[in-house]
Design a protein around this motif. Structure first.
Motif, short mmCIF file in Angstrom:
data_model
loop_
_atom_site.label_atom_id
_atom_site.label_comp_id
_atom_site.label_asym_id
_atom_site.label_seq_id
_atom_site.Cartn_x
_atom_site.Cartn_y
_atom_site.Cartn_z
N LEU A 39 -4.12 -1.21 -6.12
CA LEU A 39 -4.27 -1.69 -4.74
C LEU A 39 -5.27 -2.83 -4.64
N VAL A 40 -6.36 -2.75 -5.37
CA VAL A 40 -7.35 -3.83 -5.36
C VAL A 40 -6.77 -5.09 -5.98
N LEU A 41 -6.01 -4.95 -7.06
CA LEU A 41 -5.38 -6.11 -7.68
C LEU A 41 -4.35 -6.75 -6.75
N LEU A 42 -3.60 -5.92 -6.02
CA LEU A 42 -2.65 -6.47 -5.05
C LEU A 42 -3.37 -7.22 -3.94
N CYS A 43 -4.52 -6.72 -3.54
CA CYS A 43 -5.29 -7.41 -2.51
C CYS A 43 -5.76 -8.77 -3.01
N THR A 44 -6.20 -8.80 -4.25
CA THR A 44 -6.66 -10.07 -4.82
C THR A 44 -5.50 -11.06 -4.94
N ALA A 45 -4.34 -10.57 -5.33
CA ALA A 45 -3.19 -11.45 -5.53
C ALA A 45 -2.64 -11.99 -4.22
N THR A 46 -2.62 -11.16 -3.18
CA THR A 46 -2.02 -11.58 -1.92
C THR A 46 -3.03 -12.10 -0.91
N GLY A 47 -4.30 -11.79 -1.12
CA GLY A 47 -5.32 -12.24 -0.18
C GLY A 47 -5.33 -11.44 1.12
N ARG A 48 -4.86 -10.22 1.08
CA ARG A 48 -4.80 -9.38 2.29
C ARG A 48 -5.85 -8.28 2.21
N GLN A 49 -6.66 -8.17 3.23
CA GLN A 49 -7.76 -7.21 3.27
C GLN A 49 -7.32 -5.75 3.42
N PRO A 50 -6.24 -5.40 4.11
CA PRO A 50 -5.90 -3.98 4.30
C PRO A 50 -5.70 -3.20 3.01
#
Length: 77
Positions: A39-50
């Motif tokens: 989930l943290v990696l997906l946040c970094t890749a997409t730039g989405r905070q949720p």
């Protein structure tokens, strides 16, 4: 990187399904850590905070859930 970690979750689930209770609990703990990292990696890749918020909520809930599970297994023995 998230896809590679997602592949690493599969053996954890297989161990959780087929192993003894102690090994299954360890495998579920590892799977929860891997899911949080994904989930943290997906946040970094997409730039989405949720996604980070979800990861920060998921990790303590997984830890508390495993402690409750261990306590219930201990009481049954």
């Amino acid at each position: 990187a998230a896809t590679g970690l997602l592949v690493a979750v599969v053996p954890c689930l297989l161990v959780a399904a087929r192993a003894r209770l102690e090994s299954a609990l360890a495998a579920l703990e590892l799977a929860s850590i891997l899911c949080t990292t994904i989930l943290v990696l997906l946040c970094t890749a997409t730039g989405r905070q949720p996604f980070v918020d979800l990861a920060l909520v998921f990790l303590p809930l997984a830890a508390v859930g495993s402690l409750v599970f261990a306590r219930m297994v201990e009481d049954d023995r």
